[in-house]
Structure formats: structure tokens, C-alpha cells
Design an enzyme around this catalytic site. Structure first.
Site, mmCIF file in Angstrom:
data_model
loop_
_atom_site.group_PDB
_atom_site.id
_atom_site.type_symbol
_atom_site.label_atom_id
_atom_site.label_comp_id
_atom_site.label_asym_id
_atom_site.label_seq_id
_atom_site.Cartn_x
_atom_site.Cartn_y
_atom_site.Cartn_z
ATOM 1 N N ARG A 82 -10.663 -8.534 9.296
ATOM 2 C CA ARG A 82 -12.075 -8.781 9.584
ATOM 3 C C ARG A 82 -12.406 -8.119 10.920
ATOM 4 N NH1 ARG A 82 -11.219 -10.266 14.019
ATOM 5 N NH2 ARG A 82 -13.398 -10.839 14.187
ATOM 6 N N GLY A 83 -13.725 -8.147 11.215
ATOM 7 C CA GLY A 83 -14.186 -7.374 12.364
ATOM 8 C C GLY A 83 -14.660 -6.032 11.821
ATOM 9 N N ALA A 84 -15.869 -5.631 12.219
ATOM 10 C CA ALA A 84 -16.526 -4.490 11.577
ATOM 11 C C ALA A 84 -15.666 -3.218 11.521
ATOM 12 C CB ALA A 84 -17.866 -4.233 12.267
ATOM 13 N N ARG B 226 -18.054 -7.275 1.380
ATOM 14 C CA ARG B 226 -18.839 -7.998 2.392
ATOM 15 C C ARG B 226 -20.096 -7.175 2.706
ATOM 16 N NH1 ARG B 226 -15.790 -10.384 7.469
ATOM 17 N NH2 ARG B 226 -17.522 -11.865 7.367
ATOM 18 N N GLN C 224 -12.906 -17.709 14.929
ATOM 19 C CA GLN C 224 -12.314 -16.424 15.342
ATOM 20 C C GLN C 224 -12.058 -16.390 16.849
ATOM 21 O OE1 GLN C 224 -14.794 -16.760 13.170
ATOM 22 N NE2 GLN C 224 -14.875 -15.130 11.652
ATOM 23 N N ASP D 270 -21.868 -6.149 14.325
ATOM 24 C CA ASP D 270 -21.531 -5.751 12.949
ATOM 25 C C ASP D 270 -22.479 -4.696 12.400
ATOM 26 O OD1 ASP D 270 -20.306 -8.601 13.230
ATOM 27 O OD2 ASP D 270 -19.296 -7.601 11.552
ATOM 28 N N ASN E 155 -24.415 -9.860 14.700
ATOM 29 C CA ASN E 155 -23.029 -10.189 15.047
ATOM 30 C C ASN E 155 -22.755 -11.601 14.535
ATOM 31 O OD1 ASN E 155 -20.501 -9.432 16.324
ATOM 32 N ND2 ASN E 155 -20.933 -10.970 17.874
ATOM 33 N N LYS E 156 -21.560 -12.075 14.743
ATOM 34 C CA LYS E 156 -21.135 -13.388 14.254
ATOM 35 C C LYS E 156 -22.156 -14.471 14.564
ATOM 36 C CE LYS E 156 -18.373 -14.236 12.272
ATOM 37 N NZ LYS E 156 -18.627 -14.346 10.800
#
Ligand code: MRU
Length: 358
Positions: A55-57, A98, A207, A248, A258-259
Site C-alpha cells: 500500500r501507499g501510492a 483500488r 498505518q 494519493d 490522502n489517507k
């Protein structure tokens, strides 16, 4: 050396050969267990992205690029039609894993366009080999972009900053190696500067607690974990002079997804007169979107909130809303730190200027 461990890389393609496979750290197991998983078919890569094992762009984009090569491994090299049909199916399938991080689509489009452009020029087997080179190039470029972001960001932060806050994980686990937001801290540390990082735990999937806290500890950076709801109090106590997060997807006007929870942090930062910075590579910009209103926001399962990490923490039958990302409006962002330089102030023309878009 990776930012996670002296031996383990977030993503690896062992050996040089096109017959290889993708190996990744299963991030759902951290920090309790450092476990690697092997991806030898497209479905395993798709599941790993969907379930946030990777995960993470930027890391999602790199994994998808290698996943595209894995798709081509199973394509019939003696039948052109079938080969390119498999390429398209692989692209479409991985793109459906995603929706929010644009790096996924950026990497897949780059791979697919190159693949199609080689039709008739190279044999399918030669194309598959060339596509592995391209996936490796995407991987390497991300490493270099993160290092450049770190240099620009550390300079922007300046020597005066004693306390910083970050949200989610934008470190080595989320990228090829050094991270985006965390690259700023790692670089400042490399320069011998001392400061303190406050880490939002980042509900619901933690996270910050599971991944960022772990990465910072591994690097010996002074860090304190807080619940997301404590950020206002910590800011009010004067302990934070800057906020740095990743992103993201960033629209043409600078609005940045973003998150979930990032927007709240940006609002809090503004209320306390603290600069809020985003650190992101150019692959995270989606200039086809005029504003953040057009960014698709992933909605995830209710169980992530009602049964966080195994135990039921909400009554059965309660309605749940679980957007995984939010959009911070450009006017709350003091600057965006990219590998090409700093975008400050954050507005459309300046974004195009720094990214050298014509
Ligand atoms: O749902 P996740 O864990 O993939 O969300 C990750 C983030 O929001 C990161 O901050 C972002 O991708 C930047 S990573 C350099």
C-alpha cells in the site's frame, strides 16, 4: 539499504530474468511479523493491492507494473491477438484493485502504452523482456524521486523546526525505498539535524502506528505515537511546527487526496498557524482532474471499523461509513514538495511551472 530493514526491500523482483516473480513485504503483518510473500500470478498481485499487503501510492504503482509483467508471462507468445488481449485484460484487472491512488493508473498506463507501441516491432517474448525493464525503471525512478523529495523537503523545513507531525505512512514501505513525507525526516536526520516526529496512529487501519512508528524506530528517529484525536491538543501545546504528509492523487488546482484524517489535520494546522506540507512525486499528480471534487474516494468494508484487527468494537447492526481517503483543499496546503522542486504557493499555474508541464 532499504528504509525498512537492511536486508528486506518493500518490493523486489529476484534475479534479472523475465521468468522471475514479485516479492513483497506483507504490510498487514507489521509490526509483529516481517513476512514476505511471493506473487507469481496476477490474482495474487491484485489481492495484495486490494488487501493493503502492499500500500501507499507509489508502491502500489510499482507493484502493478511488475504485476503487468507477470500477466504477460502467461500470454501466448505465438499468437499476437491473444498476447495483446492478455495485456489489456491484465491492465484492466489490476486497475480495478483500488481507485484513489493515481500512481496505480499512471504505472499501468505507462506499461500498457509502451507494450502496445512495440507491437510489430518486437516479438511478444522480446516485448515481455522489455516490459520487465520498464517495470524496473519505474521502480528505480521512484527511488530517485524520493531522494530528491527528501532533499527539497529537508531544506524547506529549515533548522528551526523541533516538532513535526505526520499522518498515515509515506515512508519506505509506501515507496521504492526512502518514502516521500518520511524522506524529508530521513534526509534531515542524515544531515545531522535533531527533531521530534509525532505520528498519528491513523484509524482505522493504523498505518501510522503499525508502519510509520516502526520505520522511524528502525532509523533511530525520535518519535511519539498519538491517537488521531490528540493532534489538536499537541499542536496547542506548541509541540509541532510543521506537518508533512504524503498524497494519493493531486488535482490540477492542488487539491490533494490522502489517507482519511489528513484533511482534519490540515484544518487543525491552519487553526494553529502551523504550515501543512504535502510531499509527493510527479507521478501522484493527475492534471486531467480540475479539482479534488473529481478524485474518486475509495470506500472500504465496515468491518475495518467495527472489527479493527480482529475484535468486535461496535454493536452488531450499526451503520458504518468508511471512506479511506479525504481531499485537502489547496488553500490549506502551504507547499507541495516534489522531486522537481517546491510548489509554493499551491495553485494551478505554479504546479504546471514546477512540474514543467507545457
Ligand atoms: O490506504 P493506504 O495505506 O494505501 O494509504 C496510503 C496513504 O494515504 C499515503 O499517505 C499515500 O499513499 C502516500 S505514500 C508515499
Amino acid at each position: 539499504m532499504s528504509s525498512t530493514d537492511s536486508h528486506l526491500e518493500t518490493l523486489q523482483w529476484p534475479g534479472c530474468a523475465v521468468e522471475g516473480y514479485l516479492v513483497m513485504i506483507d504490510q498487514t503483518m507489521l509490526p509483529g511479523e516481517i513476512k514476505q510473500i511471493e506473487c507469481r500470478d496476477v490474482e495474487t498481485v491484485w489481492e495484495a493491492i486490494k488487501m493493503l499487503r502492499v500500500r501507499g501510492a507509489p508502491a502500489i504503482g510499482i507493484a502493478a507494473a511488475y504485476g503487468y509483467v507477470i500477466g504477460l508471462q502467461s500470454a501466448d507468445p505465438h499468437d499476437d491477438e491473444a498476447y495483446f488481449a492478455t495485456a489489456s485484460q491484465t491492465r484492466d484487472h489490476l486497475a480495478a484493485s483500488r481507485p484513489t491512488a493515481v500512481n496505480l493508473f499512471w504505472a499501468l498506463d505507462r506499461m500498457h502504452q509502451l507494450c502496445l507501441s512495440l507491437r510489430g516491432e518486437l516479438t511478444p517474448s522480446e516485448i515481455t523482456a522489455r516490459m520487465l525493464d520498464e517495470a524496473r525503471a519505474i521502480h528505480l525512478e521512484d527511488r530517485e524521486m524520493c531522494r530528491a523529495i527528501g532533499k527539497f523537503g529537508a531544506e524547506l523545513l529549515g533548522d528551526e523546526v523541533q516538532g513535526v507531525l505526520t499522518h498515515c505512512n509515506a515512508g519506505g514501505l509506501a515507496t521504492a525505498e526512502y518514502g516521500t513525507a518520511l524522506s524529508v525526516f530521513f534526509t534531515a536526520q542524515d544531515q545531522g539535524r535533531s527533531f521530534h516526529v509525532f505520528v498519528d496512529e491513523t484509524r482505522p487501519l493504523l498505518q501510522g502506528a503499525r508502519l510509520t512508528a516502526w520505520e522511524l524506530l528502525q532509523r533511530g528517529i525520535d518519535a511519539t505515537l498519538i491517537c488521531d484525536s490528540m493532534a489538536a491538543q499537541v499542536m496547542k501545546e506548541g509541540k509541532i511546527q510543521a506537518v508533512v504528509t504524503g498524497a494519493d492523487r493531486i488535482a490540477a488546482n492542488g487539491d490533494a487526496a490522502n489517507k482519511i484524517g489528513t484533511y482534519s489535520v490540515a484544518v487543525l494546522a491552519r487553526a494553529h498557524g502551523i504550515p501543512f506540507y504535502i510531499a509527493a512525486p510527479s507521478s501522484t499528480f493527475d492534471l486531467s482532474l480540475q479539482s479534488g471534487d473529481e478524485i474518486p474516494i475509495e470506500e472500504r468494508q465496515a468491518e475495518e471499523i467495527t472489527h479493527g484487527f480482529g475484535r468486535q468494537t461496535a454493536p452488531h447492526g450499526i451503520q458504518v461509513y468508511n471512506p479511506a481517503f479525504d481531499v485537502t483543499p489547496a488553500d490549506l496546503i502551504e507547499a507541495i514538495i516534489t522531486e522537481k522542486g517546491i510548489i509554493q504557493p499551491v495553485h494551478r499555474n505554479n504546479i504546471q511551472h514546477v512540474l514543467q508541464v507545457t
